[in-house]
Design an enzyme around this catalytic site. Structure first.
Site, PDB file in Angstrom:
ATOM      1  N   LEU A 161       8.299 -18.635  27.555  1.00 23.47           N
ATOM      2  CA  LEU A 161       7.135 -19.123  28.303  1.00 23.47           C
ATOM      3  C   LEU A 161       6.875 -18.299  29.543  1.00 23.47           C
ATOM      4  O   LEU A 161       5.752 -18.253  30.033  1.00 23.47           O
ATOM      5  CB  LEU A 161       7.360 -20.579  28.714  1.00 23.47           C
ATOM      6  CG  LEU A 161       7.495 -21.597  27.573  1.00 23.47           C
ATOM      7  CD1 LEU A 161       7.876 -22.964  28.133  1.00 23.47           C
ATOM      8  CD2 LEU A 161       6.195 -21.693  26.795  1.00 23.47           C
ATOM      9  N   GLY A 162       7.907 -17.672  30.082  1.00 24.32           N
ATOM     10  CA  GLY A 162       7.743 -16.897  31.307  1.00 24.32           C
ATOM     11  C   GLY A 162       9.073 -16.415  31.827  1.00 24.32           C
ATOM     12  O   GLY A 162      10.139 -16.695  31.268  1.00 24.32           O
TER      13      GLY A 162
ATOM     14  N   GLY B  52      11.148 -15.864  35.601  1.00 25.40           N
ATOM     15  CA  GLY B  52      11.174 -16.053  37.045  1.00 25.40           C
ATOM     16  C   GLY B  52      12.399 -15.410  37.650  1.00 25.40           C
ATOM     17  O   GLY B  52      13.163 -14.712  36.973  1.00 25.40           O
ATOM     18  N   GLY B  53      12.579 -15.636  38.982  1.00 22.26           N
ATOM     19  CA  GLY B  53      13.739 -15.068  39.642  1.00 22.26           C
ATOM     20  C   GLY B  53      15.041 -15.633  39.095  1.00 22.26           C
ATOM     21  O   GLY B  53      16.077 -14.991  39.141  1.00 22.26           O
ATOM     22  N   PHE B  54      14.990 -16.855  38.589  1.00 24.41           N
ATOM     23  CA  PHE B  54      16.162 -17.514  38.027  1.00 24.41           C
ATOM     24  C   PHE B  54      16.531 -16.904  36.677  1.00 24.41           C
ATOM     25  O   PHE B  54      17.693 -16.678  36.367  1.00 24.41           O
ATOM     26  CB  PHE B  54      15.838 -19.007  37.864  1.00 24.41           C
ATOM     27  CG  PHE B  54      16.994 -19.859  37.414  1.00 24.41           C
ATOM     28  CD1 PHE B  54      17.670 -20.647  38.322  1.00 24.41           C
ATOM     29  CD2 PHE B  54      17.399 -19.894  36.095  1.00 24.41           C
ATOM     30  CE1 PHE B  54      18.725 -21.450  37.921  1.00 24.41           C
ATOM     31  CE2 PHE B  54      18.447 -20.676  35.682  1.00 24.41           C
ATOM     32  CZ  PHE B  54      19.117 -21.458  36.604  1.00 24.41           C
TER      33      PHE B  54
ATOM     34  N   PRO C 259      14.681 -16.245  32.327  1.00 26.94           N
ATOM     35  CA  PRO C 259      13.596 -16.583  31.400  1.00 26.94           C
ATOM     36  C   PRO C 259      13.533 -18.084  31.113  1.00 26.94           C
ATOM     37  O   PRO C 259      14.534 -18.798  31.200  1.00 26.94           O
ATOM     38  CB  PRO C 259      13.951 -15.799  30.138  1.00 26.94           C
ATOM     39  CG  PRO C 259      15.442 -15.655  30.202  1.00 26.94           C
ATOM     40  CD  PRO C 259      15.787 -15.535  31.656  1.00 26.94           C
ATOM     41  N   VAL C 260      12.328 -18.549  30.748  1.00 28.55           N
ATOM     42  CA  VAL C 260      12.108 -19.937  30.365  1.00 28.55           C
ATOM     43  C   VAL C 260      11.576 -19.952  28.933  1.00 28.55           C
ATOM     44  O   VAL C 260      10.642 -19.211  28.601  1.00 28.55           O
ATOM     45  CB  VAL C 260      11.101 -20.634  31.303  1.00 28.55           C
ATOM     46  CG1 VAL C 260      10.917 -22.088  30.903  1.00 28.55           C
ATOM     47  CG2 VAL C 260      11.576 -20.546  32.747  1.00 28.55           C
TER      48      VAL C 260
ATOM     49  N   LYS D  54      15.251 -23.451  30.889  1.00 26.55           N
ATOM     50  CA  LYS D  54      15.370 -22.372  31.869  1.00 26.55           C
ATOM     51  C   LYS D  54      16.798 -21.826  31.786  1.00 26.55           C
ATOM     52  O   LYS D  54      17.768 -22.545  32.032  1.00 26.55           O
ATOM     53  CB  LYS D  54      15.081 -22.889  33.272  1.00 26.55           C
ATOM     54  CG  LYS D  54      15.112 -21.791  34.338  1.00 26.55           C
ATOM     55  CD  LYS D  54      15.097 -22.372  35.736  1.00 26.55           C
ATOM     56  CE  LYS D  54      13.742 -22.862  36.154  1.00 26.55           C
ATOM     57  NZ  LYS D  54      13.705 -23.208  37.595  1.00 26.55           N
TER      58      LYS D  54
ATOM     59  N   ASP E 185      10.115 -22.867  48.442  1.00 29.64           N
ATOM     60  CA  ASP E 185       9.559 -21.857  47.537  1.00 29.64           C
ATOM     61  C   ASP E 185       8.316 -22.393  46.830  1.00 29.64           C
ATOM     62  O   ASP E 185       8.152 -22.228  45.620  1.00 29.64           O
ATOM     63  CB  ASP E 185      10.614 -21.414  46.519  1.00 29.64           C
ATOM     64  CG  ASP E 185      10.262 -20.079  45.859  1.00 29.64           C
ATOM     65  OD1 ASP E 185       9.432 -19.349  46.434  1.00 29.64           O
ATOM     66  OD2 ASP E 185      10.808 -19.783  44.791  1.00 29.64           O
TER      67      ASP E 185
END
Length: 844
Positions: free
Chosen positions: A538-539, A541-543, A545-546, A560, A657
């Site tokens: 789905l996307g 992020g800094g954490f 992939p989701v 996540k 954030d």
């Protein structure tokens, strides 16, 4: 020519009169009544837009007939009754306007059963049922809306509080406008319960059983009733209170969407309920009711007693107090309350006390404040405490940023400890109670130390025994157990059993329950995401992939997955799990569970089909899908979520954030704040904190946080202001980096503000289909939120007030932060232009 014109007018009037006769003859709905008309049993009057109906009805299990008003689509729910004390015994009843101009209900024998009893001089009046549900008796023709209003049903409510209706407490003539309950579900005559405004000191709403207090909302602080923990803000709940110089108070509520059906009912048992109409299910839903538990009943624990429905018994004396009647208290009769164990210093007139040693205050959190509070002007909480300490009759105080200082000089009645919401209450105690507190510390601390040493030694030998008993090849399990232990926060919240966790070791499940969340099996998540395939991503992020997943029972989820190369690690993972598991709000994303398997760490969320806000807002092909009502709805939702984090949640949270990519949208484009990996908890009196590790996203970080590492609620307010301007404009804050005239969206908005060209900031994709007033108010509020100095920015409670109140006077904003382009002589500046999350900012 004039003769033809006159004939045409006469023909039109004759035609209109003919239609009117048809409506009377065949029962076509009309909304007015004149002296020449009457309403017989079996016929109805319907408001212009057919929202409300006036006619005769019978309650359930009764043959008596009453004149009432109801929602046309909900005929079984009666909202107002005329002759509630004198029913018609058969179907012969008539509602009409008598020769004195009053509305009356008579039976077949022409006995007068009810009258408006208005003072009408002319005798020329007519009645109209409005689309608000208000029945109005007015001089002359009601369609013209000219002339005095002699009487209206909103001034004489029955048992229902409708939008636009007002409940009043009039100090001038000692008249109170109240809701009054039915005697029973089949008898609408006046029962024992009443509900209305209590304006003795600070205004509140109160239910009484005859003259005895039964339940109360707590005082109104300008935004909410602070004794109703589920209330977020008046703009969400629609309430408004007006108080004049003589102390008279009136309360009303309304919604901008008139088609939305929501109202309050006082039932025959004394419970006040908020009901709403579900159009999909075609049924009334109970959204809220009070009293909801035994602790909600007024004064159940007596003076200086505190109630907590989660305790057994539910009543306890405040610290420094003991039961007044010990035997009755032990038998479950707490009405006698508690009395002080030790006199206050000021009551003793003790001049021999050691200097500096005197009365002190015990802080109680999340409390329903006691009844009979008095307002006192104070600049801050410290001054409020000092003023209470100077007044010997002051037994407690509380401080609220909106209401300022409240104190109590009577016995503290109707105190309750909430699970969330409420306020801090400071109880005045004698110096001897402080001495006992210190004595307990002297005794307790050494005992605790000895106990810890003993337990540690025992645990060491037990660990050595486990090591010897362990089979070879269990290093992986050891590592996994160690990581789960990191989450054991010392709270035991039992999680539901799930057969899918059968392969998880018992000890791991036991420790996982400390979070109150399901521990997902790694294999289960692999299967649900098709082995974390790129097609399901789905996307990023800094954490990490989701991925989108689907469990075997059909539920869609978002997984996540912590990237091994991510700068964010176990601390952020643990932080997000612990924080979000304790938060419940419609505008916060819901965490379903988590997974730890070796080096794998994953969070499992509810699936948001519309992904994140930035996917719509900054995509030229999708911007048009975000029409203005949807954008304003998203702004309101984000503001509600932040207000909950800052003020109303069990934990006081600073998100740190907030940005467009962290606002997820469900199937109906309702916003949900996500990504709490960087969030921090604040203590009850903590205003700000400092950190050497600055985290967040450039473009959304406040100047004091980005430059000095200082963060507070106002840091989130700054981020919200940036996000608000982005939603209105459809532009990223950082998209102006290479612009010749402005550095970012904030400076561009400030430039247009000074040039009085704010309409140029509004997203062209909206076209002309938006409310200029709402959009300009959003820009104004956004500029207030991004002011350079934190002290100048409003709180989130003020923000939601300004966004919702069209008549609110907004202060003039000062220059936003980051509005001046940096000189090239100062060297290269690093600015993030792609919204990536950073984890470290090195000072220059």
């Amino acid at each position: 020519m004039e003769i033809n014109s006159t004939i045409n007018v006469r023909a039109f009037l004759s035609y209109f009169f003919f239609l009117y006769l048809l409506s009377v003859q065949f029962g076509i709905a009309i909304d007015v009544m004149t002296p020449t008309q009457s309403l017989t049993d079996g016929k109805n009057i319907v408001s212009a837009r057919e929202r409300f109906t006036l006619g005769f009805f019978s309650p359930s299990n009764s043959s008596h007939r009453y004149v009432g008003i109801w929602y046309t689509m909900i005929p079984q729910t009666i909202l107002w009754i005329a002759n509630r004390e004198n029913p018609v015994m058969d179907f012969s009843g008539v509602l009409m306007i008598n020769d004195k101009g009053n509305l009356v209900v008579v039976d077949g024998k022409e006995n007068l059963l009810w009258s408006t009893n208005a003072s009408i001089v002319t005798g020329n009046s007519s009645a109209k049922l409005l689309d608000s549900g208000n029945l109005v008796l007015r001089e002359g023709n009601p369609d013209i809306n000219i002339g005095d209003v002699f009487w209206e049903s909103f001034d004489h409510p029955s048992h229902v509080f409708l939008p636009g209706m007002k409940l009043r407490s009039n100090r001038r003539n000692s008249e109170n406008q109240l809701l009054r309950s039915w005697k029973s579900s089949s008898d609408p005559s006046i029962g024992s319960f009443s509900f209305g405004v209590d304006a003795e000191e600070l205004p509140q709403l109160i239910t009484k059983n005859w003259s005895i207090r039964y339940w109360r909302t707590g005082p109104w602080n300008g935004l909410i009733f602070i004794g109703v923990p589920g209330m977020f803000s008046f703009y969400l709940n629609g309430f408004n209170i007006v108080r004049d110089s003589e102390g008279s108070v009136e309360i009303s509520y309304a919604f901008s969407n008139e088609s939305f059906i929501l109202f309050f009912v006082l039932d025959s048992s004394g419970k006040i309920q908020e009901l709403s109409w579900d159009e999909q299910k075609m049924e009334l839903l109970v959204d809220w009711s009070a009293p909801d538990n035994k602790c909600d009943v007024y004064g159940i624990c007596g003076p200086f007693g505190s109630c907590n429905p989660r305790n057994s018994p539910i009543c306890s004396c405040l610290r420094g107090f003991v039961p007044k009647f010990i035997e009755e208290w032990a038998n479950g009769n707490w009405s006698g309350g508690c009395v002080r164990k030790s006199q206050l210093k000021c009551e003793r007139n003790d001049t021999s006390s050691i200097e500096g040693k005197g009365d002190w205050f015990l802080n109680l959190v999340r409390m329903k404040l006691p009844d009979f509070s008095v307002w006192l002007e104070a600049e801050d909480a410290k001054q409020c405490e000092e003023k209470c300490l100077e007044n010997c009759s002051c037994v407690a105080y509380a401080y609220d940023n909106i209401m300022d200082c409240m104190f109590w000089s009577r016995d503290l009645m109707d105190i309750q400890e909430f699970n969330s919401g409420g306020m801090d209450l400071h109880i005045r105690l004698a110096d001897s109670e402080l001495d006992k507190r210190r004595e307990m510390k002297v005794i307790t601390i050494p005992t605790v130390i000895i106990g810890i040493i003993t337990i540690s030694v025992c645990m060491y030998f037990f660990w050595r025994w486990l090591v010897k008993c362990r089979e070879p090849g269990k290093e992986k399990d050891k590592k996994e157990d160690h990581e789960v232990l990191l989450f054991d926060m010392g709270e035991s919240i039992e999680a539901a059993d799930d057969s899918s966790y059968a392969d998880v070791p018992r000890e791991r499940m036991k420790r996982a329950r400390s979070l109150g969340l399901p521990l997902f099996d790694f294999g289960r998540l692999v299967t649900s995401t098709n082995n974390f395939s790129d097609a399901n991503m789905l996307g990023q992020g800094g954490f990490g992939p989701v991925y989108k997943g689907k469990l075997t029972e059909g539920q869609e989820i978002a997984v996540k997955r912590l990237s091994k190369s991510s700068g964010q690690g176990l601390e952020e993972f643990k932080n997000e799990v612990v924080l979000i598991s304790k938060l419940q709000h419609r505008n916060l994303v819901r965490l379903l569970g988590y997974c730890i398997e070796g080096e794998e760490k994953m969070l499992v969320y509810e699936y948001m089909p519309n992904k994140s806000l930035d996917a719509f807002l900054f995509d030229p092909t999708k911007q048009a899908l975000l029409e203005w009502p949807k954008r304003f709805h998203i702004v309101e939702g984000i503001a509600r979520g932040l207000l909950y984090l800052h003020r109303d949640s069990r934990l006081r949270i600073i998100h740190r954030d907030l940005k467009a990519s962290n606002i997820l949208l469900d199937g109906e484009l309702n916003p949900k704040i996500s990504d709490f990996g960087l969030a921090r908890i604040f203590g009850g009196n903590q205003i700000q904190a400092d950190t050497k590790r600055v985290v967040g996203t450039y473009g959304y970080m406040s100047p004091e946080y980005a430059m000095e590492g200082r963060f507070s609620e106002k840091s989130d307010v700054f981020s919200f202001g940036v996000l608000l301007l982005e939603i209105v404009s459809g532009k990223k804050n950082t998209s102006f980096y290479h612009h010749e005239l402005t550095l970012n969206l904030l400076s561009y908005a400030w430039k247009l503000w000074n040039e009085e060209k704010l309409l140029e900031l509004i997203d062209p994709a909206l076209g002309d289909s938006f409310s200029q007033a709402e959009a300009l108010r959003c820009i104004h509020v956004g500029l207030l939120c991004v002011q350079e100095f934190a002290a100048d920015r409003p709180t989130m409670s003020s923000v939601v007030f300004m966004l919702s109140c069209e008549t609110a006077s907004l202060p003039t904003p000062k220059q936003p932060a980051f509005t001046e382009r940096r000189s090239s002589e100062r060297g290269t500046e690093i600015w993030s232009v792609n919204n990536v999350t950073i984890t470290m900012l090195q000072g220059r």
